[in-house]
Design an enzyme around this catalytic site. Structure first.
Site, PDB file in Angstrom:
ATOM      1  N   HIS A   1       0.816  -1.216   0.000  1.00 17.49           N
ATOM      2  CA  HIS A   1       0.000   0.000   0.000  1.00 17.49           C
ATOM      3  C   HIS A   1       0.853   1.271   0.000  1.00 17.49           C
ATOM      4  CE1 HIS A   1       0.556  -0.246   4.466  1.00 17.49           C
ATOM      5  NE2 HIS A   1       0.546   1.072   4.345  1.00 17.49           N
TER       6      HIS A   1
ATOM      7  N   ASP B   1       0.072  -7.628   1.493  1.00 12.80           N
ATOM      8  CA  ASP B   1       0.492  -6.233   1.640  1.00 12.80           C
ATOM      9  C   ASP B   1       2.016  -6.107   1.648  1.00 12.80           C
ATOM     10  OD1 ASP B   1       0.114  -3.520   1.794  1.00 12.80           O
ATOM     11  OD2 ASP B   1       0.058  -3.489   3.986  1.00 12.80           O
TER      12      ASP B   1
ATOM     13  N   SER C   1       4.997   2.480   7.902  1.00 12.88           N
ATOM     14  CA  SER C   1       4.645   1.331   7.070  1.00 12.88           C
ATOM     15  C   SER C   1       5.811   0.924   6.194  1.00 12.88           C
ATOM     16  CB  SER C   1       3.451   1.665   6.179  1.00 12.88           C
ATOM     17  OG  SER C   1       2.254   1.501   6.872  1.00 12.88           O
TER      18      SER C   1
END
Length: 441
Positions: free
Chosen positions: A137, A167, A240
């Site tokens: 993402h 992911d 992230s």
């Protein structure tokens, strides 16, 4: 004769006299030192824990010398963690589809037809020749990816492959001599120290400390294939794709998602373990995609009500897809899968994760419960067909969770834009201004 003997005795006495005097001086010095020490010991000192109690209170796994700093571990790991900036070009600004706002921008100058929307995240160097692992993402829909290294260098990166189901993504920079981050070989344990390294809110590389709160977390609804490490090390937007390392600076996971009421860290963060990272990374580098095993069934866990004392494990088959591996093996609706390859299937997530980690053409030995009788079924997996991408959850109040928010993907720090309420309010104000101008004319 006697005179010479006396002379020899005197010579021997003179020879040993200095040593005797030295011993006397040393004895006097020791006595004086002991006396002074006894006097000083009479003064107050802070209470100390007896050594026996210290050993009893010490965890068995702890090293004899407690660690007062993690500088060496952070210094080792931080040179392998990078900041990632992505730019997405929009052909037309979203505000230009509103006639009122378009009229305002035409008169007063506004956004151009092409706008750059910048996101940020983190990544981990996994090879000397430029391969970097991050979250899918983080680079989703990116037109341009910029990687900033810990030593101040920057480079453009290209996408090698993405796996939205887990992911994870792999990108590559055209550089050599980089320092990859070593993966931890030993399995992590609940209570182990954890250090999260990333670029939260774009402030620059940051380290936060916590512990491993849990392992094997599933059922969060974030990814199709979940096997998360839970940690209380602070993870915020921009973290992230960054590294979760142990006290020795070895990689244990890739930070990816948090539970949050505000969008910031609340002490419940999740990372993708290195076992899954390694599997996906190798597949993306080799083939550009991840090939997973597929059974072709719809399932649900036997454990339905957590308040009931009597519960049963196993996974019930709700539907069998025609011509799927399950259908070819003879699996039926109503069967309860108890074990696969002697691994207990405690719930649906366990079964999904187990099958997904097996390559196609793998033969599984399943023990099922059919009409009260145990039966063995052999199933040969096929490749999982392409499916619709999973929608990312947003931070919304969920009454069924007692006020706890859904997990939120937390690495996408975007260029701020007006909310719908602000946009409507601005539109109303512009309408009034346009009406006043028309009336005055």
């Amino acid at each position: 004769m006697s005179s010479s003997r006396n002379t020899n005795n005197k010579a021997s006495l003179l020879k040993w006299l200095p040593w005797v005097l030295l011993l006397l001086v040393l004895a006097a010095f020791i006595w004086l030192f002991t006396s002074m020490k006894s006097t000083s010991e009479a003064t107050w000192e802070p209470p100390r824990t007896p050594p026996a109690e210290q050993q009893a209170a010490e965890p068995v796994s702890d090293t004899p010398a407690p660690i007062s700093s993690y500088h060496n571990a952070v210094a080792r790991a931080s040179q392998s963690v990078v900041n990632i900036y992505t730019t997405q070009t929009m052909t037309e600004h979203p505000y230009m589809d509103d006639p009122v706002l378009r009229r305002f921008f035409e008169y007063h100058g506004g956004p151009s037809q092409e706008q750059g929307n910048t996101n940020l995240g983190s990544g981990v160097i996994v090879s000397e020749d430029g391969y970097i692992v991050t979250n899918a993402h983080v680079i989703e829909k990116a037109d341009e990816i910029t990687v900033a290294f810990n030593d101040g260098r920057k480079s453009r990166a290209r996408i090698i492959g993405t796996d939205p189901d887990s992911d994870l993504a792999v990108i590559k920079v055209d550089m050599t001599g980089l320092t990859p981050l070593g993966f931890r070989e030993d399995p992590i344990r609940v209570g182990d120290l954890a250090l999260a390294i990333g670029n939260p809110f774009g402030v620059g590389q940051t380290v936060t400390q916590g512990i491993i709160s849990a392992t094997g977390r599933t059922g969060l609804g974030v990814n199709k294939f979940e096997d998360f490490i839970q940690t209380d090390a602070a993870i915020n937007p921009g973290n992230s794709g960054g590294a979760l390392v142990d006290a020795h600076g070895e990689l244990v996971g890739i930070n990816t998602v948090i539970f949050s009421r505000s969008g910031g860290s609340m002490g419940i963060g999740f990372a993708i373990p290195t076992a899954l990272v390694e599997q996906v990374m190798n597949a993306l580098i080799k083939d550009g995609r991840v090939s997973r095993g597929w059974l072709g069934i719809e399932i649900q866990s036997q454990l339905r009500d957590p308040t009931q004392l009597e519960t049963s494990t196993g996974v019930e088959v709700l539907n069998v897809i025609d011509n799927s591996p399950a259908a070819k093996s003879g699996l039926r609706v109503g069967d309860i899968v108890l074990t696969i390859d002697d691994v207990e299937m405690t719930d649906a997530n366990t079964l999904i994760q187990y099958v997904a980690r097996k390559p196609p053409n793998t033969e599984l030995d399943a023990q099922i419960l059919r009409q009260g009788k145990n039966t063995q079924v052999k199933i040969t997996l096929e490749e999982r067909p392409a499916q619709e991408p999973l929608e990312r959850p947003v931070v919304l109040q969920n009454e069924s969770m007692g006020g706890m928010e859904q997990p939120t993907i937390q690495g996408d720090e975007e260029t701020p834009m007006m909310s719908k309420a602000e946009r409507d309010r601005m539109r109303e104000e512009l309408m009034k201004l346009f009406e006043q101008d028309a009336a005055s004319q």
